[in-house]
Design a protein around this motif. Structure first.
Motif, PDB file in Angstrom:
ATOM      1  N   VAL A 273      31.743  15.155 -10.876  1.00 32.62           N
ATOM      2  CA  VAL A 273      31.329  13.911 -11.520  1.00 32.62           C
ATOM      3  C   VAL A 273      32.242  12.755 -11.134  1.00 32.62           C
ATOM      4  CG1 VAL A 273      30.903  12.770 -13.737  1.00 32.62           C
ATOM      5  CG2 VAL A 273      30.267  15.168 -13.426  1.00 32.62           C
ATOM      6  N   LYS A 274      33.530  13.006 -10.995  1.00 33.95           N
ATOM      7  CA  LYS A 274      34.478  11.955 -10.603  1.00 33.95           C
ATOM      8  C   LYS A 274      34.114  11.405  -9.216  1.00 33.95           C
ATOM      9  CE  LYS A 274      39.405  11.092 -10.033  1.00 33.95           C
ATOM     10  NZ  LYS A 274      40.757  11.662 -10.129  1.00 33.95           N
ATOM     11  N   LYS A 275      33.832  12.298  -8.276  1.00 31.30           N
ATOM     12  CA  LYS A 275      33.445  11.895  -6.925  1.00 31.30           C
ATOM     13  C   LYS A 275      32.121  11.125  -6.942  1.00 31.30           C
ATOM     14  CE  LYS A 275      32.679  13.932  -2.358  1.00 31.30           C
ATOM     15  NZ  LYS A 275      32.654  15.208  -1.610  1.00 31.30           N
ATOM     16  N   LEU A 276      31.162  11.600  -7.729  1.00 31.28           N
ATOM     17  CA  LEU A 276      29.870  10.934  -7.855  1.00 31.28           C
ATOM     18  C   LEU A 276      30.045   9.520  -8.403  1.00 31.28           C
ATOM     19  CD1 LEU A 276      26.566  12.331  -9.045  1.00 31.28           C
ATOM     20  CD2 LEU A 276      27.477  10.390 -10.282  1.00 31.28           C
ATOM     21  N   MET A 277      30.808   9.364  -9.456  1.00 32.55           N
ATOM     22  CA  MET A 277      30.956   8.065 -10.106  1.00 32.55           C
ATOM     23  C   MET A 277      31.720   7.065  -9.246  1.00 32.55           C
ATOM     24  SD  MET A 277      29.096   8.101 -12.639  1.00 32.55           S
ATOM     25  CE  MET A 277      29.527   6.452 -13.150  1.00 32.55           C
ATOM     26  N   LYS A 278      32.632   7.524  -8.395  1.00 36.43           N
ATOM     27  CA  LYS A 278      33.340   6.606  -7.498  1.00 36.43           C
ATOM     28  C   LYS A 278      32.356   5.852  -6.612  1.00 36.43           C
ATOM     29  CE  LYS A 278      38.015   8.213  -6.770  1.00 36.43           C
ATOM     30  NZ  LYS A 278      38.958   8.749  -5.796  1.00 36.43           N
ATOM     31  N   THR A 279      31.292   6.522  -6.178  1.00 31.55           N
ATOM     32  CA  THR A 279      30.326   5.856  -5.306  1.00 31.55           C
ATOM     33  C   THR A 279      29.578   4.760  -6.050  1.00 31.55           C
ATOM     34  OG1 THR A 279      28.480   7.400  -5.706  1.00 31.55           O
ATOM     35  CG2 THR A 279      30.036   7.962  -3.953  1.00 31.55           C
ATOM     36  N   TRP A 280      29.437   4.880  -7.349  1.00 33.23           N
ATOM     37  CA  TRP A 280      28.734   3.868  -8.141  1.00 33.23           C
ATOM     38  C   TRP A 280      29.663   2.732  -8.554  1.00 33.23           C
ATOM     39  CZ3 TRP A 280      23.574   3.673  -9.017  1.00 33.23           C
ATOM     40  CH2 TRP A 280      22.843   4.784  -8.621  1.00 33.23           C
ATOM     41  N   ILE A 281      30.909   3.019  -8.753  1.00 30.33           N
ATOM     42  CA  ILE A 281      31.860   2.021  -9.242  1.00 30.33           C
ATOM     43  C   ILE A 281      32.423   1.164  -8.112  1.00 30.33           C
ATOM     44  CG2 ILE A 281      34.109   1.742 -10.364  1.00 30.33           C
ATOM     45  CD1 ILE A 281      33.393   4.297 -11.972  1.00 30.33           C
TER      46      ILE A 281
ATOM     47  N   TRP B 292      25.745   6.331  -1.733  1.00 30.18           N
ATOM     48  CA  TRP B 292      25.861   6.727  -3.128  1.00 30.18           C
ATOM     49  C   TRP B 292      25.537   8.199  -3.269  1.00 30.18           C
ATOM     50  CZ3 TRP B 292      24.224   1.929  -1.690  1.00 30.18           C
ATOM     51  CH2 TRP B 292      24.781   0.834  -2.337  1.00 30.18           C
ATOM     52  N   HIS B 293      26.093   8.817  -4.288  1.00 22.19           N
ATOM     53  CA  HIS B 293      25.702  10.160  -4.679  1.00 22.19           C
ATOM     54  C   HIS B 293      24.717   9.975  -5.835  1.00 22.19           C
ATOM     55  CE1 HIS B 293      29.408  12.382  -2.915  1.00 22.19           C
ATOM     56  NE2 HIS B 293      28.889  11.492  -2.080  1.00 22.19           N
TER      57      HIS B 293
ATOM     58  N   ASP C 131      23.177  12.854  -1.441  1.00 23.77           N
ATOM     59  CA  ASP C 131      24.513  12.396  -1.091  1.00 23.77           C
ATOM     60  C   ASP C 131      24.627  12.095   0.403  1.00 23.77           C
ATOM     61  OD1 ASP C 131      24.409  14.980  -0.181  1.00 23.77           O
ATOM     62  OD2 ASP C 131      26.241  15.642  -1.178  1.00 23.77           O
TER      63      ASP C 131
END
Length: 86
Positions: free
Chosen positions: A9-17, A58-59, A81
């Protein structure tokens, strides 16, 4: 907890932030084959804000239901991804 450790989830959210704009996801159906593709979308583009689409990925968690489903516990999940996938 929801992903049972199957998704970072941390890796996924980095792409959105960390990216400006949003992913535009296009879904194409050809017979029984479904393909999805993502590209960067910005509502208002300033030349200094625009970078190569290659640097934006993005993921994107996607869920879908097929026609063979009986609508009880049949939701499928897919993590887009990459630029495109099936």
């Amino acid at each position: 907890q929801i992903t049972n450790g199957t998704l970072d989830v941390k890796k996924l959210m980095k792409t959105w932030i960390l990216h400006k704009g949003f992913p535009l996801v296009t879904v194409v159906r050809k017979g029984k084959i479904i393909s999805v593709q993502q590209e960067k979308f910005l509502y208002h583009v300033e030349s200094e804000d625009w970078t190569s689409d290659e640097s934006y990925l993005w993921h994107i968690p996607l869920t879908y239901i097929t026609s063979s489903c009986n609508f009880t516990h049949c939701t499928n999940a897919y993590l887009l991804d990459q630029k495109s996938g099936m």
